[in-house]
Design an enzyme around this catalytic site. Structure first.
Site, PDB file in Angstrom:
ATOM      1  N   GLY A 178       2.002   1.860  -2.948  1.00 32.10           N
ATOM      2  CA  GLY A 178       3.490   1.720  -3.316  1.00 32.10           C
ATOM      3  C   GLY A 178       4.061   3.044  -3.007  1.00 32.10           C
ATOM      4  O   GLY A 178       5.336   3.394  -3.685  1.00 32.10           O
ATOM      5  N   SER A 179       3.839   3.935  -2.282  1.00 33.72           N
ATOM      6  CA  SER A 179       4.443   5.488  -2.457  1.00 33.72           C
ATOM      7  C   SER A 179       5.546   5.285  -1.555  1.00 33.72           C
ATOM      8  O   SER A 179       6.800   6.170  -1.948  1.00 33.72           O
ATOM      9  CB  SER A 179       3.454   6.345  -1.861  1.00 33.72           C
ATOM     10  OG  SER A 179       3.323   6.337  -0.391  1.00 33.72           O
ATOM     11  N   ARG A 212      -1.204 -19.384   6.628  1.00 36.94           N
ATOM     12  CA  ARG A 212      -0.232 -18.336   6.814  1.00 36.94           C
ATOM     13  C   ARG A 212       1.336 -18.925   6.771  1.00 36.94           C
ATOM     14  O   ARG A 212       2.179 -18.436   5.953  1.00 36.94           O
ATOM     15  CB  ARG A 212      -0.323 -17.645   8.088  1.00 36.94           C
ATOM     16  CG  ARG A 212       0.707 -16.612   8.465  1.00 36.94           C
ATOM     17  CD  ARG A 212       0.324 -15.817   9.658  1.00 36.94           C
ATOM     18  NE  ARG A 212      -1.032 -15.357   9.791  1.00 36.94           N
ATOM     19  CZ  ARG A 212      -1.442 -14.361   9.008  1.00 36.94           C
ATOM     20  NH1 ARG A 212      -0.706 -13.604   8.473  1.00 36.94           N
ATOM     21  NH2 ARG A 212      -2.749 -13.682   9.143  1.00 36.94           N
ATOM     22  N   ARG A 227       0.538  -7.982   6.169  1.00 38.62           N
ATOM     23  CA  ARG A 227       0.530  -9.331   6.743  1.00 38.62           C
ATOM     24  C   ARG A 227       1.146  -9.320   7.929  1.00 38.62           C
ATOM     25  O   ARG A 227       2.385  -8.831   8.123  1.00 38.62           O
ATOM     26  CB  ARG A 227       1.098 -10.152   5.708  1.00 38.62           C
ATOM     27  CG  ARG A 227       0.301 -10.303   4.292  1.00 38.62           C
ATOM     28  CD  ARG A 227       0.875 -11.499   3.469  1.00 38.62           C
ATOM     29  NE  ARG A 227       0.796 -12.567   4.228  1.00 38.62           N
ATOM     30  CZ  ARG A 227       0.162 -13.583   4.202  1.00 38.62           C
ATOM     31  NH1 ARG A 227      -1.331 -13.275   3.571  1.00 38.62           N
ATOM     32  NH2 ARG A 227       0.265 -14.857   4.656  1.00 38.62           N
ATOM     33  N   ASN A 275      10.231  -2.466   8.854  1.00 41.51           N
ATOM     34  CA  ASN A 275       9.039  -2.363   8.813  1.00 41.51           C
ATOM     35  C   ASN A 275       8.833  -0.561   9.040  1.00 41.51           C
ATOM     36  O   ASN A 275       9.534  -0.074  10.065  1.00 41.51           O
ATOM     37  CB  ASN A 275       7.846  -2.777   9.312  1.00 41.51           C
ATOM     38  CG  ASN A 275       6.718  -2.377   9.105  1.00 41.51           C
ATOM     39  OD1 ASN A 275       6.329  -2.135   8.006  1.00 41.51           O
ATOM     40  ND2 ASN A 275       5.516  -2.270  10.173  1.00 41.51           N
ATOM     41  N   HIS A 281       5.817   2.180  10.237  1.00 36.88           N
ATOM     42  CA  HIS A 281       4.469   2.116  10.871  1.00 36.88           C
ATOM     43  C   HIS A 281       4.248   3.465  11.142  1.00 36.88           C
ATOM     44  O   HIS A 281       4.979   4.326  11.547  1.00 36.88           O
ATOM     45  CB  HIS A 281       4.482   1.402  12.216  1.00 36.88           C
ATOM     46  CG  HIS A 281       3.263   1.092  12.791  1.00 36.88           C
ATOM     47  ND1 HIS A 281       2.430   0.474  12.240  1.00 36.88           N
ATOM     48  CD2 HIS A 281       2.496   1.881  14.015  1.00 36.88           C
ATOM     49  CE1 HIS A 281       1.121   0.725  13.189  1.00 36.88           C
ATOM     50  NE2 HIS A 281       1.725   1.279  14.142  1.00 36.88           N
ATOM     51  N   LEU A 310       3.272  -8.291  16.563  1.00 38.19           N
ATOM     52  CA  LEU A 310       2.483  -7.126  15.738  1.00 38.19           C
ATOM     53  C   LEU A 310       3.185  -5.772  16.145  1.00 38.19           C
ATOM     54  O   LEU A 310       2.732  -5.311  17.193  1.00 38.19           O
ATOM     55  CB  LEU A 310       1.134  -7.232  16.032  1.00 38.19           C
ATOM     56  CG  LEU A 310       0.065  -6.099  15.224  1.00 38.19           C
ATOM     57  CD1 LEU A 310       0.334  -6.387  13.743  1.00 38.19           C
ATOM     58  CD2 LEU A 310      -1.078  -6.527  15.428  1.00 38.19           C
ATOM     59  N   GLU A 325       7.051   9.896   6.083  1.00 39.83           N
ATOM     60  CA  GLU A 325       7.364   8.327   6.100  1.00 39.83           C
ATOM     61  C   GLU A 325       8.428   8.422   4.865  1.00 39.83           C
ATOM     62  O   GLU A 325       9.500   7.907   5.020  1.00 39.83           O
ATOM     63  CB  GLU A 325       6.117   7.717   5.691  1.00 39.83           C
ATOM     64  CG  GLU A 325       5.144   7.482   6.860  1.00 39.83           C
ATOM     65  CD  GLU A 325       4.175   6.506   6.145  1.00 39.83           C
ATOM     66  OE1 GLU A 325       4.447   5.241   5.663  1.00 39.83           O
ATOM     67  OE2 GLU A 325       2.985   6.524   6.375  1.00 39.83           O
TER      68      GLU A 325
HETATM   69  C1  GAR Z   1       1.906   3.637   4.669  1.00 38.82           C
HETATM   70  O1  GAR Z   1       1.202   4.560   5.457  1.00 38.82           O
HETATM   71  C2  GAR Z   1       2.592   2.783   5.915  1.00 38.82           C
HETATM   72  O2  GAR Z   1       3.298   3.229   6.651  1.00 38.82           O
HETATM   73  C3  GAR Z   1       1.381   1.722   6.250  1.00 38.82           C
HETATM   74  O3  GAR Z   1       0.687   1.420   4.999  1.00 38.82           O
HETATM   75  C4  GAR Z   1       0.717   2.629   4.209  1.00 38.82           C
HETATM   76  C5  GAR Z   1       1.387   2.019   2.818  1.00 38.82           C
HETATM   77  O4  GAR Z   1       1.370   3.204   1.828  1.00 38.82           O
HETATM   78  N1  GAR Z   1       2.000   0.553   6.895  1.00 38.82           N
HETATM   79  C6  GAR Z   1       1.011   0.080   7.997  1.00 38.82           C
HETATM   80  O5  GAR Z   1      -0.009   0.523   8.267  1.00 38.82           O
HETATM   81  C7  GAR Z   1       1.857  -1.302   8.427  1.00 38.82           C
HETATM   82  N2  GAR Z   1       1.356  -1.338   9.850  1.00 38.82           N
HETATM   83  P1  GAR Z   1       2.062   3.208   0.503  1.00 38.82           P
HETATM   84  O6  GAR Z   1       1.566   1.851  -0.200  1.00 38.82           O
HETATM   85  O7  GAR Z   1       1.704   4.262  -0.247  1.00 38.82           O
HETATM   86  O8  GAR Z   1       3.747   3.040   0.819  1.00 38.82           O
END
Ligand code: GAR
Length: 233
Positions: A36-37, A90, A116, A132, A134, A169, A199
């Site tokens: 959850g950052s 799903r 998901r 989203n 990525h 995807l 991010e």
């Molecule tokens: C983040 O790096 C996000 O970009 C990635 O998961 C991490 C979640 O971190 N998402 C993916 O890879 C989606 N394909 P967080 O829970 O600390 O925000």
């Protein structure tokens, strides 16, 4: 910092606030499966940063009831909700998750580490409103483990991507991208640290642009409504 945006996307927002409501804050549902950052960075941005006055977080939702991010969201005062996805088909899970989220009437559904693949049962009720982040250029790498991919391939740069979600995807239209300099990053942890810093800023900026463009489009639309001019009789 340079924000590389697909301006066409921002000129033609895919969601609207509803007639006469463009002045209000966008209602945002944040979905996560883990730490959850990104969620915390977005919540902070709505309170004191670039999303202040533009967005409010109406719920933080997880498919994992024990996700650390849910606890973190509650600790900063966000409403939380969860529905376990484990063992569910799903489509059936996605339909239930969509129904639950609709109770919060979100303008935007913001995926922040929501691990998901979404089926039409989820996408259709929120079409054009799901965003989203990525941790790679979605044209180069899709799915999980994008930082591992960048590290193992010794990339000197990767590109964080914010995109609209469609039924593929990581195939939806790109809204914003920001490069991350990986030169000299000699551990995976360092790659991830640099990437997450980008991010956290990029996501809030991209959402702010999206919301502003929706407001702008609605104002322009309203100003096109023909005026009734009183007759002189
Ligand atoms: C983040 O790096 C996000 O970009 C990635 O998961 C991490 C979640 O971190 N998402 C993916 O890879 C989606 N394909 P967080 O829970 O600390 O925000």
């Amino acid at each position: 910092m340079k924000l590389l945006t697909s301006f066409e996307q921002f000129k033609q927002p895919t969601f609207s606030f509803g007639e006469g409501q463009e002045g209000r804050r966008a209602r945002v549902a944040i979905l996560l499966s883990g730490r959850g950052s990104n969620m915390l960075a977005l919540v902070e941005a709505t309170k004191t940063g670039i999303l202040k006055g533009l967005a409010e977080v109406v719920v933080v939702f997880s498919n994992k009831p024990d996700a650390f991010g849910l606890e973190a969201a509650a600790a900063v005062g966000c409403p939380i909700a969860s529905l376990p996805s484990q063992g569910r088909k799903r489509e059936a899970f996605d339909a239930d998750a969509a129904a639950l989220l609709q109770q919060y009437q979100p303008d935007l559904v913001v995926l922040a580490g929501y691990m998901r693949i979404l089926s039409p049962a989820f996408i259709q009720p929120f079409a054009g409103r799901i965003v989203n982040i990525h941790p790679a250029d979605t044209h180069q790498h899709q799915g999980l483990h994008a930082y591992e991919w960048a590290f193992e391939n010794k990339l000197t740069e990767t590109k964080i991507t914010v995109h609209l979600v469609d039924e593929g995807l990581d195939t939806g239209p790109v809204l914003a991208q920001q490069p991350v300099d990986l030169r000299g990053a000699d551990t995976l942890a360092e790659v991830e640290r640099r990437g997450l810093a980008v991010e956290h800023e990029l996501y809030a900026r991209a959402l702010a642009e999206l919301i502003k463009s929706a407001r702008h489009a609605e104002r322009s639309e309203a100003s096109r409504v023909p005026q009734v001019i009183p007759s002189r009789e």
